[in-house]
Scaffold this motif. Sequence first.
Motif, PDB file in Angstrom:
ATOM      1  N   ALA A   1       0.814  -1.214   0.000  1.00  0.00           N
ATOM      2  CA  ALA A   1       0.000   0.000   0.000  1.00  0.00           C
ATOM      3  C   ALA A   1       0.848   1.265   0.000  1.00  0.00           C
ATOM      4  O   ALA A   1       0.396   2.314  -0.436  1.00  0.00           O
ATOM      5  CB  ALA A   1      -0.930   0.014   1.214  1.00  0.00           C
ATOM      6  N   PHE A   2       2.094   1.164   0.482  1.00  0.00           N
ATOM      7  CA  PHE A   2       2.939   2.346   0.550  1.00  0.00           C
ATOM      8  C   PHE A   2       3.960   2.405  -0.572  1.00  0.00           C
ATOM      9  O   PHE A   2       4.845   3.241  -0.568  1.00  0.00           O
ATOM     10  CB  PHE A   2       3.648   2.422   1.914  1.00  0.00           C
ATOM     11  N   THR A   3       3.838   1.511  -1.539  1.00  0.00           N
ATOM     12  CA  THR A   3       4.775   1.494  -2.651  1.00  0.00           C
ATOM     13  C   THR A   3       4.375   2.599  -3.628  1.00  0.00           C
ATOM     14  O   THR A   3       3.227   2.649  -4.071  1.00  0.00           O
ATOM     15  CB  THR A   3       4.728   0.134  -3.377  1.00  0.00           C
ATOM     16  N   PRO A   4       5.285   3.491  -3.963  1.00  0.00           N
ATOM     17  CA  PRO A   4       4.922   4.556  -4.893  1.00  0.00           C
ATOM     18  C   PRO A   4       4.674   3.995  -6.291  1.00  0.00           C
ATOM     19  O   PRO A   4       5.268   3.002  -6.688  1.00  0.00           O
ATOM     20  CB  PRO A   4       6.142   5.481  -4.888  1.00  0.00           C
ATOM     21  N   ALA A   5       3.743   4.619  -7.000  1.00  0.00           N
ATOM     22  CA  ALA A   5       3.443   4.198  -8.362  1.00  0.00           C
ATOM     23  C   ALA A   5       4.637   4.494  -9.258  1.00  0.00           C
ATOM     24  O   ALA A   5       5.189   5.590  -9.238  1.00  0.00           O
ATOM     25  CB  ALA A   5       2.215   4.923  -8.879  1.00  0.00           C
ATOM     26  N   VAL A   6       5.027   3.523 -10.026  1.00  0.00           N
ATOM     27  CA  VAL A   6       6.158   3.681 -10.930  1.00  0.00           C
ATOM     28  C   VAL A   6       5.608   4.094 -12.293  1.00  0.00           C
ATOM     29  O   VAL A   6       4.793   3.380 -12.874  1.00  0.00           O
ATOM     30  CB  VAL A   6       6.952   2.362 -11.055  1.00  0.00           C
ATOM     31  N   PRO A   7       5.994   5.255 -12.789  1.00  0.00           N
ATOM     32  CA  PRO A   7       5.474   5.680 -14.087  1.00  0.00           C
ATOM     33  C   PRO A   7       5.981   4.748 -15.191  1.00  0.00           C
ATOM     34  O   PRO A   7       7.152   4.390 -15.229  1.00  0.00           O
ATOM     35  CB  PRO A   7       6.005   7.100 -14.268  1.00  0.00           C
ATOM     36  N   VAL A   8       5.066   4.348 -16.067  1.00  0.00           N
ATOM     37  CA  VAL A   8       5.425   3.477 -17.177  1.00  0.00           C
ATOM     38  C   VAL A   8       5.598   4.350 -18.409  1.00  0.00           C
ATOM     39  O   VAL A   8       4.719   5.132 -18.739  1.00  0.00           O
ATOM     40  CB  VAL A   8       4.302   2.435 -17.423  1.00  0.00           C
ATOM     41  N   GLU A   9       6.733   4.211 -19.047  1.00  0.00           N
ATOM     42  CA  GLU A   9       6.975   5.010 -20.242  1.00  0.00           C
ATOM     43  C   GLU A   9       6.130   4.478 -21.387  1.00  0.00           C
ATOM     44  O   GLU A   9       6.008   3.279 -21.588  1.00  0.00           O
ATOM     45  CB  GLU A   9       8.455   4.983 -20.606  1.00  0.00           C
ATOM     46  N   GLU A  10       5.548   5.395 -22.121  1.00  0.00           N
ATOM     47  CA  GLU A  10       4.679   5.055 -23.228  1.00  0.00           C
ATOM     48  C   GLU A  10       5.503   5.017 -24.506  1.00  0.00           C
ATOM     49  O   GLU A  10       6.258   5.942 -24.786  1.00  0.00           O
ATOM     50  CB  GLU A  10       3.587   6.130 -23.314  1.00  0.00           C
ATOM     51  N   THR A  11       5.349   3.961 -25.269  1.00  0.00           N
ATOM     52  CA  THR A  11       6.059   3.901 -26.540  1.00  0.00           C
ATOM     53  C   THR A  11       5.369   4.834 -27.529  1.00  0.00           C
ATOM     54  O   THR A  11       4.231   5.266 -27.310  1.00  0.00           O
ATOM     55  CB  THR A  11       6.056   2.471 -27.118  1.00  0.00           C
ATOM     56  N   GLN A  12       6.030   5.133 -28.600  1.00  0.00           N
ATOM     57  CA  GLN A  12       5.459   6.019 -29.608  1.00  0.00           C
ATOM     58  C   GLN A  12       4.186   5.408 -30.199  1.00  0.00           C
ATOM     59  O   GLN A  12       3.200   6.108 -30.422  1.00  0.00           O
ATOM     60  CB  GLN A  12       6.486   6.282 -30.708  1.00  0.00           C
ATOM     61  N   GLN A  13       4.189   4.103 -30.400  1.00  0.00           N
ATOM     62  CA  GLN A  13       3.014   3.422 -30.945  1.00  0.00           C
ATOM     63  C   GLN A  13       1.850   3.493 -29.961  1.00  0.00           C
ATOM     64  O   GLN A  13       0.710   3.721 -30.356  1.00  0.00           O
ATOM     65  CB  GLN A  13       3.338   1.962 -31.281  1.00  0.00           C
ATOM     66  N   GLN A  14       2.121   3.324 -28.662  1.00  0.00           N
ATOM     67  CA  GLN A  14       1.071   3.404 -27.651  1.00  0.00           C
ATOM     68  C   GLN A  14       0.484   4.809 -27.582  1.00  0.00           C
ATOM     69  O   GLN A  14      -0.728   4.976 -27.443  1.00  0.00           O
ATOM     70  CB  GLN A  14       1.610   2.990 -26.283  1.00  0.00           C
ATOM     71  N   ALA A  15       1.334   5.827 -27.690  1.00  0.00           N
ATOM     72  CA  ALA A  15       0.851   7.209 -27.683  1.00  0.00           C
ATOM     73  C   ALA A  15      -0.028   7.469 -28.903  1.00  0.00           C
ATOM     74  O   ALA A  15      -1.073   8.119 -28.802  1.00  0.00           O
ATOM     75  CB  ALA A  15       2.026   8.181 -27.663  1.00  0.00           C
ATOM     76  N   PHE A  16       0.377   6.953 -30.045  1.00  0.00           N
ATOM     77  CA  PHE A  16      -0.396   7.111 -31.273  1.00  0.00           C
ATOM     78  C   PHE A  16      -1.766   6.444 -31.126  1.00  0.00           C
ATOM     79  O   PHE A  16      -2.791   7.028 -31.456  1.00  0.00           O
ATOM     80  CB  PHE A  16       0.375   6.488 -32.442  1.00  0.00           C
ATOM     81  N   GLU A  17      -1.791   5.217 -30.577  1.00  0.00           N
ATOM     82  CA  GLU A  17      -3.050   4.497 -30.377  1.00  0.00           C
ATOM     83  C   GLU A  17      -3.957   5.256 -29.417  1.00  0.00           C
ATOM     84  O   GLU A  17      -5.160   5.358 -29.634  1.00  0.00           O
ATOM     85  CB  GLU A  17      -2.776   3.095 -29.825  1.00  0.00           C
ATOM     86  N   ARG A  18      -3.385   5.789 -28.325  1.00  0.00           N
ATOM     87  CA  ARG A  18      -4.189   6.517 -27.337  1.00  0.00           C
ATOM     88  C   ARG A  18      -4.808   7.765 -27.955  1.00  0.00           C
ATOM     89  O   ARG A  18      -5.968   8.066 -27.748  1.00  0.00           O
ATOM     90  CB  ARG A  18      -3.324   6.898 -26.127  1.00  0.00           C
ATOM     91  N   GLN A  19      -4.013   8.508 -28.739  1.00  0.00           N
ATOM     92  CA  GLN A  19      -4.530   9.712 -29.376  1.00  0.00           C
ATOM     93  C   GLN A  19      -5.548   9.364 -30.450  1.00  0.00           C
ATOM     94  O   GLN A  19      -6.465  10.117 -30.724  1.00  0.00           O
ATOM     95  CB  GLN A  19      -3.386  10.503 -30.006  1.00  0.00           C
ATOM     96  N   CYS A  20      -5.361   8.218 -31.061  1.00  0.00           N
ATOM     97  CA  CYS A  20      -6.208   7.798 -32.164  1.00  0.00           C
ATOM     98  C   CYS A  20      -7.601   7.401 -31.688  1.00  0.00           C
ATOM     99  O   CYS A  20      -8.571   7.612 -32.384  1.00  0.00           O
ATOM    100  CB  CYS A  20      -5.524   6.617 -32.856  1.00  0.00           C
ATOM    101  N   ARG A  21      -7.704   6.836 -30.519  1.00  0.00           N
ATOM    102  CA  ARG A  21      -8.971   6.291 -30.042  1.00  0.00           C
ATOM    103  C   ARG A  21      -9.800   7.372 -29.343  1.00  0.00           C
ATOM    104  O   ARG A  21      -9.778   7.490 -28.129  1.00  0.00           O
ATOM    105  CB  ARG A  21      -8.713   5.125 -29.096  1.00  0.00           C
ATOM    106  N   ASN A  22     -10.538   8.136 -30.124  1.00  0.00           N
ATOM    107  CA  ASN A  22     -11.398   9.169 -29.574  1.00  0.00           C
ATOM    108  C   ASN A  22     -12.767   9.060 -30.226  1.00  0.00           C
ATOM    109  O   ASN A  22     -13.011   9.606 -31.298  1.00  0.00           O
ATOM    110  CB  ASN A  22     -10.785  10.551 -29.792  1.00  0.00           C
ATOM    111  N   LYS A  23     -13.669   8.335 -29.573  1.00  0.00           N
ATOM    112  CA  LYS A  23     -14.987   8.061 -30.134  1.00  0.00           C
ATOM    113  C   LYS A  23     -15.824   9.331 -30.313  1.00  0.00           C
ATOM    114  O   LYS A  23     -16.553   9.457 -31.277  1.00  0.00           O
ATOM    115  CB  LYS A  23     -15.749   7.080 -29.250  1.00  0.00           C
ATOM    116  N   ILE A  24     -15.703  10.249 -29.380  1.00  0.00           N
ATOM    117  CA  ILE A  24     -16.525  11.466 -29.455  1.00  0.00           C
ATOM    118  C   ILE A  24     -16.111  12.304 -30.652  1.00  0.00           C
ATOM    119  O   ILE A  24     -16.959  12.809 -31.386  1.00  0.00           O
ATOM    120  CB  ILE A  24     -16.453  12.249 -28.134  1.00  0.00           C
ATOM    121  N   GLU A  25     -14.798  12.451 -30.874  1.00  0.00           N
ATOM    122  CA  GLU A  25     -14.336  13.190 -32.060  1.00  0.00           C
ATOM    123  C   GLU A  25     -14.835  12.533 -33.335  1.00  0.00           C
ATOM    124  O   GLU A  25     -15.237  13.214 -34.277  1.00  0.00           O
ATOM    125  CB  GLU A  25     -12.804  13.255 -32.093  1.00  0.00           C
TER     126      GLU A  25
END
Length: 143
Positions: free
Chosen positions: A35-59
């Motif tokens: 419970a006291f372990t700090p969250a370790v940020p996970v680096e996003e790959t370029q492909q993952q960033a592209f997929e995240r930006q790409c998936r916008n249903k409202i747009e």
Amino acid sequence: MTTSDQDRAMATGKWIAAGSVGLAVVGFMLWAMGAFTPAVPVEETQQQAFERQCRNKIEALVNAEFMGTSDLGVRDEAITNRGTLGYDGVSVQFLDNCSYKVTSFVEAPNGFGVTVRHNYTAVLINDRERNEWRLESFEALPR
């Protein structure tokens, strides 16, 4: 100090000691569970960033309506109701490579002032390099 005061002091001390031990045990259990372990940020790959930006249903839904209403013969300012996510018959499906299939509707008055629902299906591509949406196909569905 009388004997009863001494007894009360001893009892209070025991409760304080028991409470401290209890807190220590709970703290140890929380620590052991992580419970006291700090969250370790996970680096996003370029492909993952592209997929995240790409998936916008409202747009996708908004752009399908914006680009398709002229094909339906409906003026944007005349629209009285729009399909939104959650309505029956409204769906936005992610296909692949930043493309979407949108099934929705708009309602607008016809030439006689009667409100008519126009159902449609559109396929759009979100071109992230050019930062624009392209309408691949548009089909007005039967009423």
